[in-house]
Design a protein around this motif. Structure first.
Motif, PDB file in Angstrom:
ATOM      1  N   ASN A   1       1.701  10.752   8.157  1.00  0.00           N
ATOM      2  CA  ASN A   1       1.359  10.149   9.452  1.00  0.00           C
ATOM      3  C   ASN A   1       2.057  10.929  10.557  1.00  0.00           C
ATOM      4  OD1 ASN A   1      -0.185   8.030   8.358  1.00  0.00           O
ATOM      5  ND2 ASN A   1       1.712   7.062   7.709  1.00  0.00           N
TER       6      ASN A   1
ATOM      7  N   THR B   1       3.739   1.883   2.686  1.00  0.00           N
ATOM      8  CA  THR B   1       3.966   0.657   3.465  1.00  0.00           C
ATOM      9  C   THR B   1       5.307   0.012   3.121  1.00  0.00           C
ATOM     10  OG1 THR B   1       2.762  -0.737   1.880  1.00  0.00           O
ATOM     11  CG2 THR B   1       1.492   0.196   3.721  1.00  0.00           C
TER      12      THR B   1
ATOM     13  N   TYR C   1      -5.032  -2.951   7.755  1.00  0.00           N
ATOM     14  CA  TYR C   1      -4.706  -2.988   6.323  1.00  0.00           C
ATOM     15  C   TYR C   1      -3.219  -2.735   6.106  1.00  0.00           C
ATOM     16  CZ  TYR C   1      -4.399  -1.351   1.487  1.00  0.00           C
ATOM     17  OH  TYR C   1      -4.035  -1.166   0.189  1.00  0.00           O
ATOM     18  N   SER C   2      -2.710  -1.674   6.726  1.00  0.00           N
ATOM     19  CA  SER C   2      -1.323  -1.290   6.516  1.00  0.00           C
ATOM     20  C   SER C   2      -0.345  -2.311   7.080  1.00  0.00           C
ATOM     21  CB  SER C   2      -1.072   0.092   7.117  1.00  0.00           C
ATOM     22  OG  SER C   2      -1.881   1.049   6.462  1.00  0.00           O
TER      23      SER C   2
ATOM     24  N   PHE D   1       0.167   3.665  11.656  1.00  0.00           N
ATOM     25  CA  PHE D   1      -0.959   4.232  10.919  1.00  0.00           C
ATOM     26  C   PHE D   1      -2.123   4.399  11.887  1.00  0.00           C
ATOM     27  CE2 PHE D   1       1.648   2.350   7.701  1.00  0.00           C
ATOM     28  CZ  PHE D   1       1.520   3.180   6.590  1.00  0.00           C
TER      29      PHE D   1
ATOM     30  N   THR E   1      -5.441   5.283  11.101  1.00  0.00           N
ATOM     31  CA  THR E   1      -6.786   4.895  10.647  1.00  0.00           C
ATOM     32  C   THR E   1      -6.816   3.604   9.842  1.00  0.00           C
ATOM     33  OG1 THR E   1      -6.574   6.275   8.671  1.00  0.00           O
ATOM     34  CG2 THR E   1      -7.562   7.299  10.616  1.00  0.00           C
ATOM     35  N   THR E   2      -5.669   3.097   9.421  1.00  0.00           N
ATOM     36  CA  THR E   2      -5.654   1.897   8.573  1.00  0.00           C
ATOM     37  C   THR E   2      -4.672   0.857   9.117  1.00  0.00           C
ATOM     38  OG1 THR E   2      -3.950   2.860   7.143  1.00  0.00           O
ATOM     39  CG2 THR E   2      -6.257   3.194   6.484  1.00  0.00           C
TER      40      THR E   2
ATOM     41  N   GLY F   1       0.827  -1.195   0.000  1.00  0.00           N
ATOM     42  CA  GLY F   1       0.000   0.000   0.000  1.00  0.00           C
ATOM     43  C   GLY F   1       0.863   1.247   0.000  1.00  0.00           C
TER      44      GLY F   1
END
Length: 127
Positions: free
Chosen positions: A123, A22, A34-35, A28, A30-31, A19
Motif C-alpha cells: 500500500n 489487516t 472490506y479492510s 487501503f 481499493t478495499t 484479511g
C-alpha cells in the motif's frame, strides 16, 4: 449468545479471520470497506478478552496471507503469485494447521496474528 454459554462453561474459543495485511491499522486504496471491517476484528477480540478472559474465554484473529483454493483459477493464481513477490503462497492446509494451533493454545488471547510469510500488498502513498 455464544459468549454467555462459553462463560457459563468456563471455557471457549473464538477465532476470527482477518484479511491480508489487516493486522494493523493502515489505509487501503481499493478495499477500504472490506479492510476496515477485517481490521476492526482486533477491537472485537481485545474486547472479548478484556471482558471474558477470567472466565476461560479466548478470542484471537488470524490474518492470512495469499491462499489459493480450489476456487482459484489459473489467472487468479498468477495474480496472487505476482502480489506475493518471491514469497510462496500459503497452502490451505498450512493455514488450517496454524488455526488449530491458535485454538489449542492456552496462552493466546486477544492476539492479532499475521500468518502471511511477511507478504506486503505494498500500500503505497501517504496518509
Amino acid at each position: 449468545r455464544s459468549l454467555a454459554g462459553m462463560e457459563e462453561r468456563g471455557f471457549g474459543r473464538y477465532l476470527f479471520f482477518g484479511g491480508t495485511n489487516t493486522d494493523v491499522v493502515r489505509g487501503f486504496r481499493t478495499t477500504a470497506a472490506y479492510s476496515s471491517a477485517k481490521s476492526s476484528l482486533a477491537v472485537l477480540v481485545k474486547s472479548i478478552a478484556l471482558s471474558s478472559a477470567h472466565m476461560g474465554v479466548a478470542a484471537n484473529v488470524l490474518c492470512p496471507g495469499l491462499v489459493p483454493t480450489e476456487y482459484t483459477d489459473p489467472g487468479e493464481r498468477a495474480y496472487l503469485e505476482r502480489l506475493s513477490g518471491d514469497l510462496p503462497l500459503l497452502d490451505a492446509q498450512e493455514l488450517a494447521d496454524c488455526a488449530f494451533s491458535v485454538l489449542e493454545s492456552p496462552i493466546l488471547n486477544a492476539a492479532v496474528i499475521p500468518a502471511d510469510r511477511g507478504v506486503s500488498l505494498g500500500n503505497k502513498g501517504s496518509v
